[in-house]
Structures are given as structure tokens and as C-alpha cells.
Design a protein around this motif. Structure first.
Motif, PDB file in Angstrom:
ATOM      1  N   GLN A 165       0.826  -1.204   0.000  1.00 13.36           N
ATOM      2  CA  GLN A 165       0.000   0.000   0.000  1.00 13.36           C
ATOM      3  C   GLN A 165       0.861   1.254   0.000  1.00 13.36           C
ATOM      4  O   GLN A 165       0.389   2.348  -0.283  1.00 13.36           O
ATOM      5  CB  GLN A 165      -0.932  -0.010   1.203  1.00 13.36           C
ATOM      6  CG  GLN A 165      -1.972  -1.118   1.158  1.00 13.36           C
ATOM      7  CD  GLN A 165      -2.916  -1.074   2.348  1.00 13.36           C
ATOM      8  OE1 GLN A 165      -3.165  -0.012   2.901  1.00 13.36           O
ATOM      9  NE2 GLN A 165      -3.438  -2.228   2.729  1.00 13.36           N
ATOM     10  N   LYS A 166       2.145   1.094   0.297  1.00 11.53           N
ATOM     11  CA  LYS A 166       3.082   2.220   0.269  1.00 11.53           C
ATOM     12  C   LYS A 166       3.674   2.453  -1.116  1.00 11.53           C
ATOM     13  O   LYS A 166       4.454   3.374  -1.304  1.00 11.53           O
ATOM     14  CB  LYS A 166       4.210   1.979   1.266  1.00 11.53           C
ATOM     15  CG  LYS A 166       3.762   1.867   2.725  1.00 11.53           C
ATOM     16  CD  LYS A 166       4.903   1.452   3.627  1.00 11.53           C
ATOM     17  CE  LYS A 166       6.025   2.457   3.617  1.00 11.53           C
ATOM     18  NZ  LYS A 166       7.101   2.110   4.579  1.00 11.53           N
ATOM     19  N   VAL A 167       3.308   1.606  -2.090  1.00 14.76           N
ATOM     20  CA  VAL A 167       3.848   1.745  -3.444  1.00 14.76           C
ATOM     21  C   VAL A 167       3.031   2.778  -4.213  1.00 14.76           C
ATOM     22  O   VAL A 167       1.797   2.710  -4.242  1.00 14.76           O
ATOM     23  CB  VAL A 167       3.833   0.393  -4.180  1.00 14.76           C
ATOM     24  CG1 VAL A 167       4.313   0.565  -5.619  1.00 14.76           C
ATOM     25  CG2 VAL A 167       4.696  -0.621  -3.445  1.00 14.76           C
ATOM     26  N   ALA A 168       3.704   3.730  -4.851  1.00 11.12           N
ATOM     27  CA  ALA A 168       3.021   4.749  -5.646  1.00 11.12           C
ATOM     28  C   ALA A 168       2.363   4.101  -6.853  1.00 11.12           C
ATOM     29  O   ALA A 168       2.920   3.211  -7.483  1.00 11.12           O
ATOM     30  CB  ALA A 168       4.020   5.810  -6.098  1.00 11.12           C
ATOM     31  N   THR A 169       1.172   4.547  -7.189  1.00  9.83           N
ATOM     32  CA  THR A 169       0.431   3.989  -8.307  1.00  9.83           C
ATOM     33  C   THR A 169       0.234   5.041  -9.383  1.00  9.83           C
ATOM     34  O   THR A 169       0.659   6.191  -9.259  1.00  9.83           O
ATOM     35  CB  THR A 169      -0.940   3.468  -7.837  1.00  9.83           C
ATOM     36  OG1 THR A 169      -1.669   4.543  -7.232  1.00  9.83           O
ATOM     37  CG2 THR A 169      -0.773   2.347  -6.827  1.00  9.83           C
ATOM     38  N   VAL A 170      -0.444   4.631 -10.456  1.00  4.09           N
ATOM     39  CA  VAL A 170      -0.671   5.515 -11.596  1.00  4.09           C
ATOM     40  C   VAL A 170      -1.500   6.716 -11.167  1.00  4.09           C
ATOM     41  O   VAL A 170      -2.362   6.615 -10.298  1.00  4.09           O
ATOM     42  CB  VAL A 170      -1.400   4.742 -12.713  1.00  4.09           C
ATOM     43  CG1 VAL A 170      -1.623   5.647 -13.919  1.00  4.09           C
ATOM     44  CG2 VAL A 170      -0.591   3.528 -13.113  1.00  4.09           C
ATOM     45  N   SER A 171      -1.223   7.852 -11.794  1.00  5.93           N
ATOM     46  CA  SER A 171      -1.915   9.136 -11.593  1.00  5.93           C
ATOM     47  C   SER A 171      -1.524   9.817 -10.296  1.00  5.93           C
ATOM     48  O   SER A 171      -2.042  10.885  -9.974  1.00  5.93           O
ATOM     49  CB  SER A 171      -3.445   8.971 -11.637  1.00  5.93           C
ATOM     50  OG  SER A 171      -3.936   8.367 -10.452  1.00  5.93           O
ATOM     51  N   GLU A 172      -0.601   9.241  -9.534  1.00 10.05           N
ATOM     52  CA  GLU A 172      -0.128   9.885  -8.318  1.00 10.05           C
ATOM     53  C   GLU A 172       1.113  10.727  -8.612  1.00 10.05           C
ATOM     54  O   GLU A 172       1.928  10.368  -9.468  1.00 10.05           O
ATOM     55  CB  GLU A 172       0.208   8.851  -7.247  1.00 10.05           C
ATOM     56  CG  GLU A 172      -1.002   8.148  -6.662  1.00 10.05           C
ATOM     57  CD  GLU A 172      -0.627   7.255  -5.502  1.00 10.05           C
ATOM     58  OE1 GLU A 172      -1.520   6.747  -4.830  1.00 10.05           O
ATOM     59  OE2 GLU A 172       0.581   7.048  -5.279  1.00 10.05           O
ATOM     60  N   THR A 173       1.243  11.821  -7.902  1.00  4.54           N
ATOM     61  CA  THR A 173       2.443  12.640  -7.990  1.00  4.54           C
ATOM     62  C   THR A 173       3.359  12.277  -6.826  1.00  4.54           C
ATOM     63  O   THR A 173       2.943  12.304  -5.672  1.00  4.54           O
ATOM     64  CB  THR A 173       2.099  14.131  -7.920  1.00  4.54           C
ATOM     65  OG1 THR A 173       1.256  14.466  -9.030  1.00  4.54           O
ATOM     66  CG2 THR A 173       3.357  14.980  -7.979  1.00  4.54           C
TER      67      THR A 173
END
Length: 572
Positions: free
Chosen positions: A254-262
Motif C-alpha cells: 500500500q506504500k507503493v506509488a500507483t498511476v496518476s499519483e504525484t
């Protein structure tokens, strides 16, 4: 230039890590990722799907019809049935699964179990699953069309979102965020088997890193190849949940950045350091850049325009050779030996050259640009596969009174060796002073590169206007005047001779003046192949030809995509 044998090389492989080799995933991610890339490209091409009324209708069909149907057919602790919903529902379902927490809550709230997706990777099974789903759908919902029949200009769709509540509003936002997901994986090399195998290996390494060091970082930032595998993994919810449970990673990811996140640049730098600490390798690679938006950093698009079509319409022309391009990244780090020896490196530098062709290419980087503590991207470029590889020369500047530099050592990276390497990456050491890691993407066919150069005026038969031709024809006058151009490909081979008829009349060695032909009588002619030279640079155009009236010249030139100079001359 002669190539020196590498006296000292080292090669580290992710596959050699015992921790990574123990990670087992419950799905063939290579086949699944290839299938998902094809699906995303279909979504990108289906512009009708992205209109708000149609998307809202797709979410309604997903919520009220598809999920109850697939839930009824899914037995607990068994594989999902071989069914494939309508295309619009597939897209909503895919986007919803990319948020594992939200999707799990949705499934357990409504159905008290997690609903998975069937593993359908080949076209034959896909057609069967879609046909079987249509039959079941029409039986269960006789008054609900299998295909989305909403109109793109409808304005009465707000009530549908309200009807589904906040949950459906969340799904709508998820789908909207994933609209441009295909653009992250648009390059054709993403579907190559060797690339996907390397991406799967790096994804398993990423899982190991998250398992071991996630508590030391505020957020982990995946590269594009790792992100592709992670999204593919998440799109099969039951498999993903079981694998995360086995790896004890459910909360950590859940700490991994995903698409559309800055993401913040600090977070990306932390991820790079953790990867270096775990594997002693640079985190980024060719085809593995950071696809997410870094705070304050504008993303750089590929300088290569990749053709969207999977078919090459030019294969019917034997004279045209296709181009194959690959992306190359070179990372450099100084070895600790330099630091301990207190060696003066102010006069040392690395020079990048190409094994074959482009002998004038010399790209220099001083040793002072690099550090012992971290990897630095020294070069990032696109290259023809026919160049065979790159050379790195360790050179040293002479004294102030001497110009030039002296060669100290040379290492080479061959494209074929890199294609056989784990993760498409090789590491070598230059004179025990510099570590160099080179990575590539698989070579894929790129757009043709053609150049149009002027040539002699020719007659009606295709022979150049010349005393040589006149003499060979027993001084029979040459009739007609054609502006002629030679078309060369990316390696300088002659592909075509293009001509336009601009004048009539005869030519001897006297003072005859050709007569201009009427506009409607002008002709564009393309002859496939190269000139047949009879003496020096004097020759005849190839025999095989096609011709068009001048009124078709705009369409012809748009297809051939030649330089504008010839187009201007033909408008005379």
C-alpha cells in the motif's frame, strides 16, 4: 579502431539472488502482461468508451449485472469460470481491480467473497469465453442488451452515479484516472517476450525489496516495467491476494506509488538507494524509467515516433529494408579503489563510441562527473541495431603542452550479449576504476527513414540526359524531360527513383528547347530499385514502375513522406 580485450569484468544477475529465486507467483505474468497490453491498446483506440454517458452506463452494467452474475457462477476456493464480459464492463472491472483495497471491500460487502478473473491469454479462449458469457447474459438478463447501447451525447446520466452511491462515484474516478494508462506502455518493445521476462524478474526483485526494506521508506516508486507487472498482477485479484499473503506483503504494498499519483523526488531517490543497497545495481534501466509524475519535474516523451500499426504495408517493396531501433542506458559509478588510492582522476574520462558505423561519434564524460556512492546515468540514447554495440574507452588527457588523449582501456557491450543477459543488463569494470552498467530494450521495427536527393534530368525512357546516352543511341535524340530524384534509406541504399514529367520535345547536342507539357498531362512516376549505371554517374532508371496523374500528387507525397524540395519543384 582495434578493440582491446576486457581484462577485468564483472556481471551481477538478479536471477542469481537466492532470495528472489524463492519468490513464487501464482500466475504467468509474462502471458498476462502481453494480453493486458493488447487490451489497453484496444481501450485507447475505442474513443467512444471515454464519453461520460457511456462510461456511466458501463459502471451501471458492471455493478448491477456483471458482478452479481460472476459471483453466482464463482464457487468459493475454486478458479473463476471461463467467462469474459462485454468490452465496456471489462474496462471498468480492470480499473477497479487496480485498487486492491477498494475492490476487496466491495466484493466482501456485496458477496462475502473475493471475485477473481479467469486467466484467458490466447485469442481462441477469449472468443469462447466472450461467446459463452453472451449466452449466459442473454438468458439471465433478457431485457438488458449485452453491448453498451448508451449514447455519447446523452445528458441524463447523473442519476446513475447517485443510484450507486459513493462506491460507484469512487469507481468512476478510478476509471477516469486510468484513461491514459495505455500511453505508459505504448512503445512496441513492451510486448516483446524478452522484455516481459526481464520485467517479471525485476518485479520479483521489487517485491523482495519491499519485503525487506519497505519500513525504511515513506513510499516506494516503481519504474515502468515493474509497474506493468504490478498492475497485471493486481488485475487478477484472487491470485494477487494469495501471493501477497504468502509473501506477507499485503500492507507494505500500500506504500507503493500507483498511476496518476504525484511522487516527490525524495521518495524516488529513497527507492533508488534501497535498490542499490539490495542488488548493487542502478534502479532505472532502458525501458524502465519512472512513469509517474515527479514533483516539479516535467516528464520527457520518447523522441521516436512509433508507428501504431502492427503490420508493415511496405514489405511488398523489395528495395526497402526495415529499421530496427533499441533504447540504450549507460550508468557509471567509480569503484572504491579510486577513493582508497587517492588517485588523481582530473585528467581521466570515458568516451562512448559505436562498434559499427558512425566512426565520428565520440561522447565524452569526465571521471569527475561520477561518484563512488551512487550510480549516475551517463548516456541515454536510441541506436540502430545494425551498429552491433557500443565501446567505452578509458582515456587520459595529455599534459598541458600536448593535445589529445591516450587510450588506457576499452570495454564493449554487444547488443546480442545484452539480449541474452538477465534483465537485458550487463555490468563491466573498466581497469578496476569504474563500474559500468548498460541496459537495452529489445530491438523493434521503427518508422522508415527516407531521404530524397536530386539527380539528373531524364528522358521518357528513364535514361539520363547526357552525351553518353546520346552516343549509345547512335545520336538518336532523347525525347521528353523529367525532373528526377533518388530516394535513399537509412543506410544510404537506393530504394526508388521518382520522376515527374515537365517537358516534351527532343534533345540533341544543339540548342533545342523543350516544350512544357500541360498541367493535366504531367505524371508522377515511381520506379522501384536503383539506377543502372552505364558510365560513371550516368545511367537509366529501374524498369519496374508505377505512375500517377499529377492530380494525385498530394496523396502520393503524404504516403512517401519525402523532403519538401521535390514537392516544390513538382508544383512548377
Amino acid at each position: 579502431m582495434s578493440e582491446n580485450l576486457e581484462t577485468s569484468t564483472s556481471s551481477r544477475s538478479l536471477a542469481e539472488s537466492p532470495q528472489i529465486s524463492t519468490i513464487r507467483l501464482g500466475i504467468d505474468l509474462v502471458s498476462a502482461a502481453r494480453r493486458n497490453i493488447g487490451f489497453l491498446r484496444s481501450v485507447a483506440d475505442s474513443t467512444w468508451l471515454h464519453h461520460a454517458p457511456i462510461l456511466i452506463e458501463a459502471i451501471r452494467r458492471y455493478h448491477h449485472f456483471w458482478m452479481p452474475l460472476i459471483s453466482d457462477l464463482t464457487m468459493t476456493d475454486s478458479a473463476p469460470p471461463m467467462l469474459l464480459p462485454p468490452f465496456d464492463v471489462q474496462w471498468v472491472w480492470f480499473c477497479h481491480t487496480l485498487n486492491p483495497v477498494s475492490y476487496r471491500e466491495y466484493c466482501f460487502t456485496r458477496f462475502s467473497k473475493l471475485i477473481g478473473r479467469a486467466r484467458i491469454f490466447d485469442e481462441e479462449n477469449r472468443e469462447y469465453a466472450l461467446m459463452r458469457c453472451r449466452e449466459i447474459w442473454n438468458t439471465k438478463y433478457p431485457f438488458e442488451a449485452f453491448e453498451n447501447e448508451a449514447s455519447s451525447d446523452s445528458q441524463d446520466y447523473s442519476s446513475t452515479v447517485v443510484e450507486g452511491g459513493s462506491l460507484m462515484e469512487g469507481v468512476f474516478k478510478m476509471v477516469e484516472k486510468q484513461r491514459l494508462l495505455c500511453s505508459l506502455f505504448a512503445e512496441p518493445y513492451r510486448s516483446e517476450l524478452v522484455y516481459l521476462i526481464a520485467a517479471r524478474q525485476r518485479y520479483k526483485a521489487f517485491l523482495f525489496m519491499a519485503q525487506s526494506f519497505a519500513h525504511e521508506s515513506s513510499r516506494l516508486v516503481p519504474t515502468s516495467d515493474i509497474l506493468l507487472m504490478m498492475l497485471t498482477h493486481q488485475s487478477y485479484p484472487t491470485v494477487y491476494a494469495e501471493d501477497m499473503k504468502a509473501l506477507a506483503l499485503d500492507g507494505d504494498l500500500q506504500k507503493v506509488a500507483t498511476v496518476s499519483e504525484t511522487v516527490k523526488e525524495k521518495e524516488f531517490e529513497e527507492t533508488k538507494k534501497l535498490w542499490d543497497r539490495a542488488f548493487n545495481q542502478p534502479y532505472e534501466k532502458a525501458g524502465g524509467e519512472v512513469p509517474l509524475t515527479l514533483e516539479g519535474v516535467v516528464s520527457v516523451k520518447s523522441p521516436v515516433y512509433w508507428e501504431e500499426s502492427d503490420t508493415d504495408v511496405n514489405t511488398k517493396y523489395r528495395s526497402m529494408l526495415p529499421r530496427f531501433l533499441l533504447e540504450v542506458c549507460v550508468f557509471v559509478r567509480l569503484t572504491p579503489r579510486i577513493k582508497t588510492s587517492q588517485k588523481d582522476i582530473s585528467h581521466d574520462f570515458l568516451r562512448l563510441r559505436i562498434v559499427r558505423c558512425h566512426s565520428e561519434l565520440k561522447l565524452d564524460k569526465a571521471f569527475s562527473n561520477f561518484t563512488v556512492d551512487s550510480w549516475k546515468k551517463a548516456w541515454h540514447f536510441y541506436c540502430e541495431f545494425g551498429t552491433r554495440g557500443l565501446l567505452l574507452e578509458h582515456r587520459r588527457h595529455g599534459s598541458n603542452c600536448l593535445r589529445g588523449s591516450n587510450l588506457q582501456d576499452t570495454v564493449s557491450f554487444r547488443w546480442n550479449d545484452l539480449l541474452r543477459a538477465d534483465s537485458l543488463t550487463l555490468e563491466k569494470e573498466v581497469r578496476q576504476q569504474v563500474n559500468v552498467v548498460t541496459s537495452i530494450t529489445p530491438p523493434v521495427q521503427a518508422p522508415y527513414l527516407l531521404k530524397c536527393v536530386p539527380d539528373r534530368v531524364t528522358d521518357d525512357s528513364g535514361a539520363m540526359i547526357s552525351d553518353v546516352i546520346l552516343k549509345m543511341n547512335s545520336y538518336h535524340p532523347q525525347e521528353g524531360r523529367w525532373l528526377s530524384r533518388t530516394v535513399l534509406d537509412h543506410v544510404g541504399r537506393v530504394c526508388f527513383v521518382i520522376r515527374i514529367r515537365v517537358g516534351g520535345g527532343f534533345w540533341r547536342r544543339g540548342g533545342e528547347i523543350p516544350s512544357a507539357v500541360k498541367w493535366e498531362d504531367r505524371i508522377i512516376e515511381i520506379r522501384e530499385g536503383s539506377w543502372s549505371y552505364v558510365a560513371g554517374s550516368i545511367g537509366r532508371a529501374p524498369v519496374q514502375r508505377r505512375w500517377w496523374p499529377l492530380r494525385h500528387q498530394r496523396n502520393l507525397l503524404n504516403n512517401v513522406k519525402l523532403h519538401g524540395a521535390f514537392q516544390q519543384e513538382m508544383s512548377l
